[in-house]
Design an enzyme around this catalytic site. Structure first.
Site, mmCIF file in Angstrom:
data_model
loop_
_atom_site.group_PDB
_atom_site.id
_atom_site.type_symbol
_atom_site.label_atom_id
_atom_site.label_comp_id
_atom_site.label_asym_id
_atom_site.label_seq_id
_atom_site.Cartn_x
_atom_site.Cartn_y
_atom_site.Cartn_z
ATOM 1 N N GLN A 5 0.819 -1.206 0.000
ATOM 2 C CA GLN A 5 0.000 0.000 0.000
ATOM 3 C C GLN A 5 0.857 1.261 0.000
ATOM 4 O O GLN A 5 1.917 1.310 0.607
ATOM 5 C CB GLN A 5 -0.927 -0.007 1.208
ATOM 6 C CG GLN A 5 -2.080 -0.972 1.042
ATOM 7 C CD GLN A 5 -3.094 -0.909 2.156
ATOM 8 O OE1 GLN A 5 -3.255 -1.839 2.922
ATOM 9 N NE2 GLN A 5 -3.803 0.207 2.252
ATOM 10 N N SER A 12 4.711 -6.178 2.727
ATOM 11 C CA SER A 12 3.403 -6.213 3.379
ATOM 12 C C SER A 12 2.388 -6.918 2.475
ATOM 13 O O SER A 12 2.526 -8.106 2.190
ATOM 14 C CB SER A 12 2.967 -4.795 3.746
ATOM 15 O OG SER A 12 1.834 -4.808 4.572
ATOM 16 N N LEU A 13 1.362 -6.207 1.996
ATOM 17 C CA LEU A 13 0.407 -6.793 1.050
ATOM 18 C C LEU A 13 1.121 -7.463 -0.120
ATOM 19 O O LEU A 13 0.700 -8.513 -0.613
ATOM 20 C CB LEU A 13 -0.535 -5.695 0.559
ATOM 21 C CG LEU A 13 -1.472 -5.904 -0.616
ATOM 22 C CD1 LEU A 13 -0.836 -5.695 -1.961
ATOM 23 C CD2 LEU A 13 -2.187 -7.239 -0.557
ATOM 24 N N ARG A 51 -8.189 -9.768 3.448
ATOM 25 C CA ARG A 51 -7.206 -9.040 4.255
ATOM 26 C C ARG A 51 -7.598 -7.570 4.370
ATOM 27 O O ARG A 51 -7.567 -6.992 5.454
ATOM 28 C CB ARG A 51 -5.817 -9.174 3.613
ATOM 29 C CG ARG A 51 -4.665 -8.562 4.400
ATOM 30 C CD ARG A 51 -3.367 -8.776 3.619
ATOM 31 N NE ARG A 51 -2.163 -8.415 4.356
ATOM 32 C CZ ARG A 51 -1.600 -7.228 4.351
ATOM 33 N NH1 ARG A 51 -2.156 -6.247 3.659
ATOM 34 N NH2 ARG A 51 -0.488 -7.001 5.032
ATOM 35 N N HIS A 82 0.351 -3.959 11.251
ATOM 36 C CA HIS A 82 1.552 -4.609 11.786
ATOM 37 C C HIS A 82 1.783 -4.230 13.251
ATOM 38 O O HIS A 82 2.902 -3.921 13.661
ATOM 39 C CB HIS A 82 2.773 -4.283 10.925
ATOM 40 C CG HIS A 82 2.597 -4.626 9.474
ATOM 41 N ND1 HIS A 82 2.503 -5.931 9.038
ATOM 42 C CD2 HIS A 82 2.458 -3.838 8.377
ATOM 43 C CE1 HIS A 82 2.330 -5.922 7.724
ATOM 44 N NE2 HIS A 82 2.285 -4.677 7.311
ATOM 45 N N GLN A 87 2.504 -11.879 9.962
ATOM 46 C CA GLN A 87 2.699 -10.544 9.415
ATOM 47 C C GLN A 87 1.685 -9.544 9.957
ATOM 48 O O GLN A 87 1.965 -8.348 10.071
ATOM 49 C CB GLN A 87 2.612 -10.625 7.893
ATOM 50 C CG GLN A 87 2.881 -9.342 7.153
ATOM 51 C CD GLN A 87 2.155 -9.300 5.827
ATOM 52 O OE1 GLN A 87 0.953 -9.080 5.779
ATOM 53 N NE2 GLN A 87 2.882 -9.528 4.746
#
Length: 310
Positions: free
Chosen positions: A15, A94-95, A119, A204, A253
């Site tokens: 993102q 991340s993503l 998610r 996170h 994560q």
């Protein structure tokens, strides 16, 4: 230029890289890419690609849309290759880790997209249930920032490192009041800049605990298989190939930091000298260059970018 895939890692953005219009030129230039956007529209049951291409920006920036949009664009780029390249490693921020493991064959596109959508939905829900925040800190090393966060935290209000992006650029995440204390503490410790981000989700961090069980179940239900290309995990900062190892890192994560600096350095230690950013923007390429000297970074998201691979 000639690409030596035995010394190349493909990296997938998270993102912050999204932009209205993302992937439109790619879909117009390559039928294989267009097929990915069409498949995504079919899976969702509506023209999701219109959000990516026409906006409005507010809709694209909603995390339930941002996450699948980035995933779709990255996989459209990946599938434009025929056959796909076989880099020595893949990794995602991340993503982007879900994009990476899907490219590596651990999930089908359809199953990966459904998991990414889930998610986004769960992270948005977590922000509504337990609002928090994030802040970008410039100019402090990780040990110093870990101490700043520990000093700013209490039993009921936690702030911690969320993204170790590169030396001198770190994102922290947590309860708003603890975040405010950490921002003040970072400035007192010599940070060049300490700025809150325009988000209400504390990604996170332990503020994701309220949706962890639902996320664990979703990851458990997704039909992972062993990856064909090793995936460097965000939490482990090490190569993962088995379905269960990938599942474990993706689950972990949600509440743990993205160890991007360590991941990139590990890749370099294995001989990787070229990093190809697959999808929207060039954020990761910029981070890689701040982590390492003398490496090649290549964007791969628009039709003209493919000329480097001819």
């Amino acid at each position: 230029m000639s690409i030596d895939f035995s010394k190349t890692a493909f990296v997938f953005p998270g993102q912050g890289s999204q932009a209205v219009g993302m992937g439109r030129d790619l879909a117009e230039a390559f039928p294989a890419a267009r097929a990915v956007f069409d498949e995504a529209d079919s899976i969702f049951g509506f023209a999701f690609s219109k959000i990516m291409w026409d906006g409005p920006k507010e809709d694209l920036d909603d995390t339930i849309n941002t996450q699948p949009a980035l995933f779709i664009h990255s996989l459209a780029v990946w599938r434009t290759f025929s056959p796909p390249p076989v880099p020595v490693f893949v990794a995602g921020h991340s993503l982007g880790q879900l994009s990476a493991l899907t490219a590596a064959g651990a999930l089908s596109f359809a199953d990966g997209l459904r998991l990414v959508r889930k998610r986004g939905e769960l992270m948005k829900l977590a922000g509504q249930r337990n609002p928090g925040g994030m802040a970008a800190i410039m100019g402090l090393d990780i040990p110093t920032l870990d101490k700043v966060c520990a000093d700013a935290s209490s039993q009921d209000e936690i702030v911690q490192v969320a993204n170790d992006n590169c030396p001198g650029q770190v994102v922290i995440s947590g309860h708003k009041t603890a975040l405010e204390r950490a921002i003040a503490g970072a400035k007192a410790a010599g940070a060049k800049r300490a700025l809150p981000l325009a988000v209400s989700i504390a990604a996170h961090s332990p503020l994701m605990a309220g949706i962890q069980a639902e996320w664990d179940a979703a990851v458990g239900d997704a039909p992972f298989v062993d990856a064909k290309i090793p995936v460097v995990g965000n939490v482990s900062a090490a190569p993962l190939s088995t379905a269960e190892a990938l599942r474990a890192d993706v689950r972990a994560q949600m509440q743990n930091r993205v160890r991007w600096t360590e991941s990139v350095r590990w890749l370099h230690d294995q001989g990787v000298g070229t990093f190809v950013e697959v999808g929207t923007g060039s954020v990761l390429g910029g981070l890689v260059k701040r982590i390492l000297e003398g490496v090649v970074t290549l964007p791969l998201g628009n039709p003209q970018d493919f000329e480097a691979f001819q």
